[in-house]
Scaffold this active site. Sequence first.
Site, mmCIF file in Angstrom:
data_model
loop_
_atom_site.group_PDB
_atom_site.id
_atom_site.type_symbol
_atom_site.label_atom_id
_atom_site.label_comp_id
_atom_site.label_asym_id
_atom_site.label_seq_id
_atom_site.Cartn_x
_atom_site.Cartn_y
_atom_site.Cartn_z
ATOM 1 N N ASN A 235 107.356 61.535 84.758
ATOM 2 C CA ASN A 235 107.587 60.316 85.524
ATOM 3 C C ASN A 235 106.554 59.226 85.238
ATOM 4 O O ASN A 235 105.354 59.424 85.458
ATOM 5 C CB ASN A 235 107.563 60.681 87.022
ATOM 6 C CG ASN A 235 108.317 59.687 87.872
ATOM 7 O OD1 ASN A 235 108.846 58.695 87.373
ATOM 8 N ND2 ASN A 235 108.374 59.963 89.172
ATOM 9 N N HIS B 251 114.025 66.818 101.580
ATOM 10 C CA HIS B 251 113.109 65.827 102.145
ATOM 11 C C HIS B 251 113.733 65.080 103.308
ATOM 12 O O HIS B 251 114.687 64.324 103.114
ATOM 13 C CB HIS B 251 112.766 64.771 101.104
ATOM 14 C CG HIS B 251 111.914 65.258 99.991
ATOM 15 N ND1 HIS B 251 111.205 64.407 99.187
ATOM 16 C CD2 HIS B 251 111.646 66.496 99.541
ATOM 17 C CE1 HIS B 251 110.540 65.110 98.283
ATOM 18 N NE2 HIS B 251 110.795 66.379 98.465
ATOM 19 N N TYR C 255 103.491 57.413 101.476
ATOM 20 C CA TYR C 255 104.136 58.329 100.545
ATOM 21 C C TYR C 255 105.273 59.099 101.241
ATOM 22 O O TYR C 255 105.126 59.544 102.367
ATOM 23 C CB TYR C 255 103.134 59.357 99.988
ATOM 24 C CG TYR C 255 103.874 60.491 99.336
ATOM 25 C CD1 TYR C 255 104.399 60.334 98.063
ATOM 26 C CD2 TYR C 255 104.158 61.656 100.039
ATOM 27 C CE1 TYR C 255 105.171 61.330 97.501
ATOM 28 C CE2 TYR C 255 104.932 62.660 99.480
ATOM 29 C CZ TYR C 255 105.434 62.485 98.209
ATOM 30 O OH TYR C 255 106.222 63.452 97.658
ATOM 31 N N HIS D 92 100.069 65.139 99.781
ATOM 32 C CA HIS D 92 100.062 64.380 98.514
ATOM 33 C C HIS D 92 98.661 63.943 98.083
ATOM 34 O O HIS D 92 98.414 62.767 97.812
ATOM 35 C CB HIS D 92 101.030 63.191 98.597
ATOM 36 C CG HIS D 92 101.744 62.931 97.300
ATOM 37 N ND1 HIS D 92 101.262 62.061 96.349
ATOM 38 C CD2 HIS D 92 102.863 63.457 96.770
ATOM 39 C CE1 HIS D 92 102.090 62.049 95.305
ATOM 40 N NE2 HIS D 92 103.069 62.898 95.528
ATOM 41 N N ARG E 253 103.176 75.661 92.810
ATOM 42 C CA ARG E 253 104.268 74.690 92.676
ATOM 43 C C ARG E 253 104.503 74.214 91.242
ATOM 44 O O ARG E 253 105.178 73.215 91.006
ATOM 45 C CB ARG E 253 103.994 73.486 93.594
ATOM 46 C CG ARG E 253 104.370 73.819 95.014
ATOM 47 C CD ARG E 253 104.200 72.696 95.974
ATOM 48 N NE ARG E 253 104.706 71.393 95.594
ATOM 49 C CZ ARG E 253 105.993 71.086 95.558
ATOM 50 N NH1 ARG E 253 106.920 71.959 95.865
ATOM 51 N NH2 ARG E 253 106.354 69.849 95.211
ATOM 52 N N HIS F 130 108.086 72.560 92.372
ATOM 53 C CA HIS F 130 108.390 71.145 92.514
ATOM 54 C C HIS F 130 109.830 70.901 92.065
ATOM 55 O O HIS F 130 110.275 71.478 91.071
ATOM 56 C CB HIS F 130 107.406 70.401 91.594
ATOM 57 C CG HIS F 130 107.463 68.916 91.671
ATOM 58 N ND1 HIS F 130 107.103 68.128 90.596
ATOM 59 C CD2 HIS F 130 107.790 68.071 92.669
ATOM 60 C CE1 HIS F 130 107.211 66.857 90.936
ATOM 61 N NE2 HIS F 130 107.612 66.793 92.190
ATOM 62 N N ASP G 150 112.755 63.330 89.927
ATOM 63 C CA ASP G 150 112.289 62.987 88.575
ATOM 64 C C ASP G 150 112.320 64.212 87.655
ATOM 65 O O ASP G 150 112.037 64.114 86.467
ATOM 66 C CB ASP G 150 110.892 62.331 88.589
ATOM 67 C CG ASP G 150 109.871 63.077 89.425
ATOM 68 O OD1 ASP G 150 110.103 63.259 90.632
ATOM 69 O OD2 ASP G 150 108.833 63.469 88.870
HETATM 70 O O1 EZ4 Z 1 105.324 62.509 93.999
HETATM 71 O O2 EZ4 Z 1 107.798 63.872 91.834
HETATM 72 O O3 EZ4 Z 1 106.645 67.126 96.375
HETATM 73 N N1 EZ4 Z 1 107.075 66.210 95.761
HETATM 74 C C1 EZ4 Z 1 106.315 65.210 95.284
HETATM 75 C C2 EZ4 Z 1 107.019 64.160 94.456
HETATM 76 C C3 EZ4 Z 1 106.088 63.532 93.428
HETATM 77 C C4 EZ4 Z 1 106.894 62.933 92.305
HETATM 78 C C5 EZ4 Z 1 105.976 62.467 91.188
HETATM 79 O O4 EZ4 Z 1 106.703 62.158 90.044
HETATM 80 O O5 EZ4 Z 1 105.136 65.184 95.544
HETATM 81 O O6 EZ4 Z 1 107.586 63.189 95.293
HETATM 82 CO CO CO Z 2 104.378 67.015 96.324
#
Ligand code: EZ4
Ligand code: CO
Length: 402
Positions: free
Chosen positions: A38, A123, A160, A212, A283, A312, A316
């Site tokens: 990304n 999310h 975020y 984050h 992750r 993860h 992206d």
């Molecule tokens: O910020 O994938 O847990 N998920 C995350 C994402 C990351 C993005 C970065 O490219 O933290 O939202």
């Molecule tokens: Co994250």
Amino acid sequence: MATIERAEVLVTSPGRNFVTLRITTSDGVTGLGDATLNGRELAVASYLRDHVAPVLTGRDPARVEDMWQYLYRGAYWRRGPVTMTAVAAVDTALWDIKGKVAGLPVYQLLGGRSRNGVLVYSHASGVDVPSLLDDVARHLDLGYKAVRAQAAVPGVGGTYGVRKGKLYEPAATSLPQEQPWSTEAYLDFAPTYLEAVRERFGFDVHLLHDVHHRLTPIEAARFGKAVEPCRLFWMEDPTPAENQDGFRLIRQHTTTPIAVGEALTSVWEVQHLITEQLIDYVRTTVVHAGGITHLRRIFDLAALYQVRTGSHGATDLSPVTLAAAVHLDLAVPNFGIQEYMEHADETMEVFHSGVRFEDGMLHPPEEPGLGVEYDDAAAERFPYQRRYLPVARRLDGSVHDW
Ligand code: EZ4
Ligand code: CO
């Protein structure tokens, strides 16, 4: 023996940018690998096109482990996200080919099912607490058994993890957006909305939260302690993972489980966190940690220390990565949970995937290989667009970790 005949680097932007590697063998079998990093997409595209593709031609596509060793160990300048994403793309494409040649879905090649399906979390977010609660309710209606909760910190703005439209996409601008950050405001506010989620929905749903990378170890310790009554499934990336001993400090103060690794790219980067038992969930992903071959190695190390997987899976990471993740998640003994966000409709016009969501779980396609097809005609309708992730600044103007 079939050989690798072609390696094409495909760049498209259906809703967001994706880089995909397609390997074709002399027998006409094709394999796909995700190569998306990304905000740094073209660096990986060039690494593959200019430095990897020329050495692939003529090699045996069946030698998946040897190819990994050749591209990793065989490169004097190794490691790092660009390199590891490129290695991942080749590895994933070769597993796809191996499955098609064998006539088996990839999870069968990895030892077969260890579970019925892959538990996912999605999310939920809101600009305030009521809208977050509505979004959690919407996810529960959709069948999710686990949700991540994030809400905008009042008076700070641009927090975020808060969705603007239908989809969450942080890399939205052609130059980096600068987002304000206040640790004090976050620490005061975040525990209150996690409590509000528990109050409204009880404890039958798994609740997750992504810090984050924003806190120092002692701040993260305070946060973890404050949210203990919420019994989080995990707090994610409580502090940046460069200073890994910082996690020991967090651990001394709280039983809130810790998940780390979406930005880490190899077993050597998570070795200390795992063997020192500083985290509960790892992750790392197929696309950013060297492909299926290497991620399985990480997961095996994690299993020795009762660390579970929690890959993860934001948007992206392409549908090719999601499919590869579901195959691996289904097979490994120490699976924990998989992050999953629905991709944009345009994205699914380019990537035709057989991955299926049902009742809070993902299921892999049963076709040979990964079960994802790339639609060139659709991809051409979505040319590359430069996009950056945001940069965070504290209220005094200094740069903070985003
Ligand atoms: O910020 O994938 O847990 N998920 C995350 C994402 C990351 C993005 C970065 O490219 O933290 O939202
Ligand atoms: Co994250």
